[in-house]
Motif scaffolding. Structure first.
Motif, PDB file in Angstrom:
ATOM      1  N   PRO A 128       0.836  -1.209   0.000  1.00 58.60           N
ATOM      2  CA  PRO A 128       0.000   0.000   0.000  1.00 58.60           C
ATOM      3  C   PRO A 128       0.872   1.261   0.000  1.00 58.60           C
ATOM      4  N   ALA A 129       0.478   2.250  -0.764  1.00 59.74           N
ATOM      5  CA  ALA A 129       1.233   3.509  -0.843  1.00 59.74           C
ATOM      6  C   ALA A 129       1.114   4.275   0.463  1.00 59.74           C
ATOM      7  N   ALA A 130       2.188   4.957   0.858  1.00 64.98           N
ATOM      8  CA  ALA A 130       2.203   5.796   2.063  1.00 64.98           C
ATOM      9  C   ALA A 130       2.111   7.252   1.631  1.00 64.98           C
ATOM     10  N   GLU A 131       1.271   8.024   2.289  1.00 58.87           N
ATOM     11  CA  GLU A 131       1.019   9.416   1.913  1.00 58.87           C
ATOM     12  C   GLU A 131       2.287  10.260   1.751  1.00 58.87           C
ATOM     13  N   PRO A 132       3.266  10.182   2.658  1.00 60.70           N
ATOM     14  CA  PRO A 132       4.453  11.043   2.482  1.00 60.70           C
ATOM     15  C   PRO A 132       5.290  10.706   1.243  1.00 60.70           C
ATOM     16  N   HIS A 133       5.121   9.485   0.714  1.00 59.68           N
ATOM     17  CA  HIS A 133       5.936   9.036  -0.422  1.00 59.68           C
ATOM     18  C   HIS A 133       5.098   8.723  -1.653  1.00 59.68           C
ATOM     19  N   ARG A 134       3.870   9.100  -1.639  1.00 53.73           N
ATOM     20  CA  ARG A 134       2.917   8.761  -2.681  1.00 53.73           C
ATOM     21  C   ARG A 134       3.446   9.041  -4.069  1.00 53.73           C
ATOM     22  N   PRO A 135       3.343   8.165  -5.038  1.00 50.26           N
ATOM     23  CA  PRO A 135       2.567   6.924  -5.067  1.00 50.26           C
ATOM     24  C   PRO A 135       3.331   5.715  -4.551  1.00 50.26           C
ATOM     25  N   PHE A 136       4.491   5.933  -3.950  1.00 48.27           N
ATOM     26  CA  PHE A 136       5.305   4.833  -3.445  1.00 48.27           C
ATOM     27  C   PHE A 136       4.994   4.568  -1.973  1.00 48.27           C
ATOM     28  N   CYS A 137       5.536   3.461  -1.454  1.00 50.23           N
ATOM     29  CA  CYS A 137       5.293   3.123  -0.048  1.00 50.23           C
ATOM     30  C   CYS A 137       6.401   3.629   0.854  1.00 50.23           C
TER      31      CYS A 137
END
Length: 74
Positions: free
Chosen positions: A16-25
């Motif tokens: 799942p993607a993490a908000e601080p690194h979006r679209p990455f996790c």
């Protein structure tokens, strides 16, 4: 509030993607993606245009420079 962004998973590892690194996790997946771009793994294919003797590309449908067609009457 959760740090996971809803929607698509990370394009590198599918977590799942993490908000601080979006679209990455994670920062790691961001760095992996950047390395792939910089090393040429991701490349946009292009058609090379032919160049004339001055190094200038001509449109494919343009008549050759310096020559007139019989329709010009000359």
């Amino acid at each position: 509030m959760s740090s996971l962004a809803p929607g698509r998973p990370c394009p590198i590892c599918r977590k799942p993607a993490a908000e601080p690194h979006r679209p990455f996790c994670s920062q790691r997946c961001k760095d992996v993606d950047l390395h792939r771009w910089l090393s040429g793994v991701y490349a946009v294919p292009a058609v090379e245009a032919e160049e004339d003797e001055l190094g200038l590309a001509e449109p494919e449908d343009a008549p050759p420079l310096g020559r007139r067609s019989p329709a010009d009457g000359t």
